[in-house]
Design a protein around this motif. Structure first.
Motif, PDB file in Angstrom:
ATOM      1  N   ALA A 195       0.844  -1.193   0.000  1.00  0.00           N
ATOM      2  CA  ALA A 195       0.000   0.000   0.000  1.00  0.00           C
ATOM      3  C   ALA A 195       0.882   1.247   0.000  1.00  0.00           C
ATOM      4  N   PRO A 196       0.351   2.399  -0.426  1.00  0.00           N
ATOM      5  CA  PRO A 196       1.184   3.608  -0.472  1.00  0.00           C
ATOM      6  C   PRO A 196       1.516   4.179   0.895  1.00  0.00           C
ATOM      7  N   ASN A 197       0.720   3.830   1.916  1.00  0.00           N
ATOM      8  CA  ASN A 197       0.915   4.418   3.242  1.00  0.00           C
ATOM      9  C   ASN A 197       1.080   3.343   4.310  1.00  0.00           C
ATOM     10  N   CYS A 198       1.371   3.801   5.528  1.00  0.00           N
ATOM     11  CA  CYS A 198       1.681   2.922   6.649  1.00  0.00           C
ATOM     12  C   CYS A 198       0.469   2.096   7.091  1.00  0.00           C
ATOM     13  N   ASP A 199       0.733   0.966   7.716  1.00  0.00           N
ATOM     14  CA  ASP A 199      -0.325   0.139   8.302  1.00  0.00           C
ATOM     15  C   ASP A 199      -0.941   0.800   9.531  1.00  0.00           C
ATOM     16  N   CYS A 200      -0.393   1.930   9.976  1.00  0.00           N
ATOM     17  CA  CYS A 200      -0.990   2.698  11.062  1.00  0.00           C
ATOM     18  C   CYS A 200      -2.265   3.401  10.612  1.00  0.00           C
ATOM     19  N   HIS A 201      -2.467   3.541   9.317  1.00  0.00           N
ATOM     20  CA  HIS A 201      -3.723   4.094   8.813  1.00  0.00           C
ATOM     21  C   HIS A 201      -4.858   3.118   9.106  1.00  0.00           C
ATOM     22  N   SER A 202      -6.043   3.645   9.389  1.00  0.00           N
ATOM     23  CA  SER A 202      -7.203   2.785   9.627  1.00  0.00           C
ATOM     24  C   SER A 202      -7.883   2.411   8.318  1.00  0.00           C
ATOM     25  N   GLU A 203      -7.137   2.506   7.226  1.00  0.00           N
ATOM     26  CA  GLU A 203      -7.588   2.086   5.910  1.00  0.00           C
ATOM     27  C   GLU A 203      -6.345   1.745   5.100  1.00  0.00           C
ATOM     28  N   ASN A 204      -6.531   1.032   4.025  1.00  0.00           N
ATOM     29  CA  ASN A 204      -5.402   0.815   3.109  1.00  0.00           C
ATOM     30  C   ASN A 204      -5.883   0.973   1.676  1.00  0.00           C
ATOM     31  N   ASP A 205      -5.106   1.702   0.915  1.00  0.00           N
ATOM     32  CA  ASP A 205      -5.408   1.884  -0.500  1.00  0.00           C
ATOM     33  C   ASP A 205      -4.938   0.648  -1.268  1.00  0.00           C
ATOM     34  N   VAL A 206      -5.334   0.568  -2.519  1.00  0.00           N
ATOM     35  CA  VAL A 206      -4.912  -0.539  -3.374  1.00  0.00           C
ATOM     36  C   VAL A 206      -3.389  -0.551  -3.471  1.00  0.00           C
ATOM     37  N   ALA A 207      -2.800  -1.725  -3.612  1.00  0.00           N
ATOM     38  CA  ALA A 207      -1.344  -1.847  -3.716  1.00  0.00           C
ATOM     39  C   ALA A 207      -0.830  -1.064  -4.917  1.00  0.00           C
ATOM     40  N   ILE A 208       0.390  -0.515  -4.793  1.00  0.00           N
ATOM     41  CA  ILE A 208       0.968   0.291  -5.873  1.00  0.00           C
ATOM     42  C   ILE A 208       1.791  -0.551  -6.844  1.00  0.00           C
ATOM     43  N   ILE A 209       2.239  -1.731  -6.392  1.00  0.00           N
ATOM     44  CA  ILE A 209       2.984  -2.665  -7.252  1.00  0.00           C
ATOM     45  C   ILE A 209       2.496  -4.081  -6.945  1.00  0.00           C
ATOM     46  N   PRO A 210       2.733  -5.041  -7.831  1.00  0.00           N
ATOM     47  CA  PRO A 210       2.371  -6.430  -7.534  1.00  0.00           C
ATOM     48  C   PRO A 210       3.207  -6.983  -6.377  1.00  0.00           C
ATOM     49  N   ASP A 211       2.733  -8.070  -5.778  1.00  0.00           N
ATOM     50  CA  ASP A 211       3.499  -8.747  -4.733  1.00  0.00           C
ATOM     51  C   ASP A 211       4.837  -9.215  -5.292  1.00  0.00           C
ATOM     52  N   ILE A 212       5.895  -9.025  -4.515  1.00  0.00           N
ATOM     53  CA  ILE A 212       7.246  -9.410  -4.931  1.00  0.00           C
ATOM     54  C   ILE A 212       7.667 -10.727  -4.300  1.00  0.00           C
ATOM     55  N   GLY A 213       7.626 -10.802  -2.961  1.00  0.00           N
ATOM     56  CA  GLY A 213       8.047 -12.026  -2.305  1.00  0.00           C
ATOM     57  C   GLY A 213       8.502 -11.804  -0.881  1.00  0.00           C
ATOM     58  N   MET A 214       9.225 -12.806  -0.341  1.00  0.00           N
ATOM     59  CA  MET A 214       9.713 -12.792   1.028  1.00  0.00           C
ATOM     60  C   MET A 214      11.234 -12.701   1.024  1.00  0.00           C
ATOM     61  N   PHE A 215      11.775 -11.914   1.960  1.00  0.00           N
ATOM     62  CA  PHE A 215      13.215 -11.693   2.071  1.00  0.00           C
ATOM     63  C   PHE A 215      13.659 -11.970   3.502  1.00  0.00           C
ATOM     64  N   ALA A 216      14.899 -12.445   3.674  1.00  0.00           N
ATOM     65  CA  ALA A 216      15.436 -12.673   5.018  1.00  0.00           C
ATOM     66  C   ALA A 216      16.936 -12.436   5.025  1.00  0.00           C
ATOM     67  N   SER A 217      17.423 -11.869   6.138  1.00  0.00           N
ATOM     68  CA  SER A 217      18.845 -11.575   6.247  1.00  0.00           C
ATOM     69  C   SER A 217      19.209 -11.263   7.692  1.00  0.00           C
ATOM     70  N   PHE A 218      20.495 -11.410   8.031  1.00  0.00           N
ATOM     71  CA  PHE A 218      21.002 -10.928   9.305  1.00  0.00           C
ATOM     72  C   PHE A 218      21.263  -9.423   9.258  1.00  0.00           C
ATOM     73  N   ASP A 219      21.241  -8.830   8.074  1.00  0.00           N
ATOM     74  CA  ASP A 219      21.566  -7.421   7.880  1.00  0.00           C
ATOM     75  C   ASP A 219      20.308  -6.646   7.484  1.00  0.00           C
ATOM     76  N   PRO A 220      19.752  -5.823   8.403  1.00  0.00           N
ATOM     77  CA  PRO A 220      18.520  -5.100   8.074  1.00  0.00           C
ATOM     78  C   PRO A 220      18.709  -4.006   7.034  1.00  0.00           C
ATOM     79  N   VAL A 221      19.923  -3.474   6.937  1.00  0.00           N
ATOM     80  CA  VAL A 221      20.188  -2.430   5.937  1.00  0.00           C
ATOM     81  C   VAL A 221      20.173  -3.032   4.534  1.00  0.00           C
ATOM     82  N   ALA A 222      20.921  -4.112   4.355  1.00  0.00           N
ATOM     83  CA  ALA A 222      20.929  -4.798   3.062  1.00  0.00           C
ATOM     84  C   ALA A 222      19.536  -5.296   2.710  1.00  0.00           C
ATOM     85  N   LEU A 223      18.802  -5.735   3.713  1.00  0.00           N
ATOM     86  CA  LEU A 223      17.433  -6.218   3.492  1.00  0.00           C
ATOM     87  C   LEU A 223      16.553  -5.101   2.951  1.00  0.00           C
TER      88      LEU A 223
END
Length: 374
Positions: free
Chosen positions: A279-307
């Motif tokens: 969505a274009p905005n945070c999950d803190c919103h009490s609503e969510n707009d339509v996604a801006i891009i298609p789903d990409i996938g899942m990522f994992a790493s020990f490095d949050p910056v690289a992630l």
């Protein structure tokens, strides 16, 4: 520092391997089992979603990680800290109600939920940040800091103040107590809305610095005494006290990086990001707009910056969904639009790279990464 490994899998599924099984396979390949979880308290930091928003991560994903940690001997819990803004996650009780409403409970996730900064957002640990340019002492939810091991499980999406909300945003802003969130968001002090104030005086009793007084049935804050702790915001039953919300976006991003350093420094940590329902905005919103891009996938790493960098790069390569907020912004900006950065287009006043660059400077991680697809 060399390249960090970021493990990735797409959202395709088969009868032999569903998405939950793919998530478990992903984090195992990324090395989560290298961590010694035996009898260790393990915090999984998630965003439970503001009720009314349907883009937040399903609790099923949390259960995969919680079950895996338990199988490795860990004492695991899900956590998030109370919000600075007025909503359904402003205090510990409402926050739990919101989590339960959105499907997060011990039965669906396989572990308990602990609100990191307690009932009123004031249960915090003070963590020195000797490397900080803006923060000298971060105010982190006590339950987060009491954990021996920290795992972030992030819904990667757009954000109106930071460009996107990724792992660093989930960690830094998400783990700040109410006073911590105020410190990141504001260069000023809270103020009172006279229209909402009823003069009950509860805020007066909670202020440790005698900064609040009630005159003619309306509270007022003496900013020469106020230290910006934010306790009055959590105490007010009428949402009459609000933060200044006046920090520049670049400084906000740098503060988030410094808070992330405070959360991660000195203990094992591991990070997972889901680039889905962007969505274009945070999950803190009490609503969510339509996604801006298609789903990409899942990522994992020990490095949050690289992630975060990997998620942003792959998101920016994705096509724009027609008639989404991003598509509208591109059409408005016309030939001047920089097509390669979806998040800068969606929120031109933001600069997500300032958080990444500052995190690198702090030594949290590196922007250089190697994608390993499974």
């Amino acid at each position: 520092m060399g390249k960090s490994q970021v493990f990735f899998t797409n959202m395709r599924a088969t009868s032999d391997m569903n998405l939950l099984q793919k998530l478990e396979k992903l984090v195992k390949r990324a090395g989560i089992e290298q961590i010694d979880f035996k009898e260790k308290f393990t915090a999984i930091k998630v965003h439970f979603g503001e009720p009314g928003n349907l883009a937040f991560l399903r609790p099923n994903y949390s259960k995969v990680i919680a079950d895996l940690v338990k199988s490795l001997g860990g004492k695991v819990f899900l956590t998030d800290c109370n919000t600075l803004y007025v909503g359904r996650r402003k205090d510990g009780l409402e926050h739990l109600d919101a989590a339960y409403e959105n499907g997060y409970n011990p039965f669906t996730t396989g572990c308990h939920i602990i609100i990191g900064d307690g009932l009123k957002g004031t249960d915090e640990s003070y963590v020195p940040v000797p490397c900080g340019e803006h923060i000298q002492e971060a105010k982190i939810g006590r339950a987060v800091m009491d954990a021996d091991i920290f795992i972030s499980l992030t819904h990667f999406k757009g954000h109106e103040l930071t460009g996107f909300g990724g792992a660093l945003k989930n960690i830094g802003m998400g783990c700040g107590s109410r006073a911590g969130k105020m410190e990141m968001h504001s260069d000023g002090k809270p103020r009172v809305s006279s229209k909402k104030c009823v003069g009950c005086g509860v805020c007066v009793s909670i202020c440790a610095h005698s900064a609040i007084s009630v005159v003619d049935k309306k509270a007022g804050i003496d900013h020469t005494r106020c230290v910006g702790c934010g306790r009055c915001i959590g105490t007010c039953h009428f949402n009459a006290i609000v933060a200044a919300w006046d920090e520049s976006n670049d400084v906000l991003n740098k503060k988030i990086a410094e808070y992330s350093w405070a959360v991660l420094n000195g203990r094992p940590h591991f990070h997972i990001s889901m680039v889905i329902d962007v969505a274009p905005n945070c999950d803190c919103h009490s609503e969510n707009d339509v996604a801006i891009i298609p789903d990409i996938g899942m990522f994992a790493s020990f490095d949050p910056v690289a992630l975060d960098m990997a998620c942003a790069d792959m998101a920016n390569k994705a096509p724009v969904i027609s008639d989404s907020f991003l598509d509208e912004q591109i059409k408005k900006q016309g030939s001047n639009c920089e097509q390669q950065d979806h998040f800068a287009i969606a929120h031109p006043e933001t600069n997500w790279k300032s958080c990444i660059d500052h995190a690198v400077k702090l030594g949290i991680g590196t922007k250089e990464y190697e994608i390993i697809e499974i």
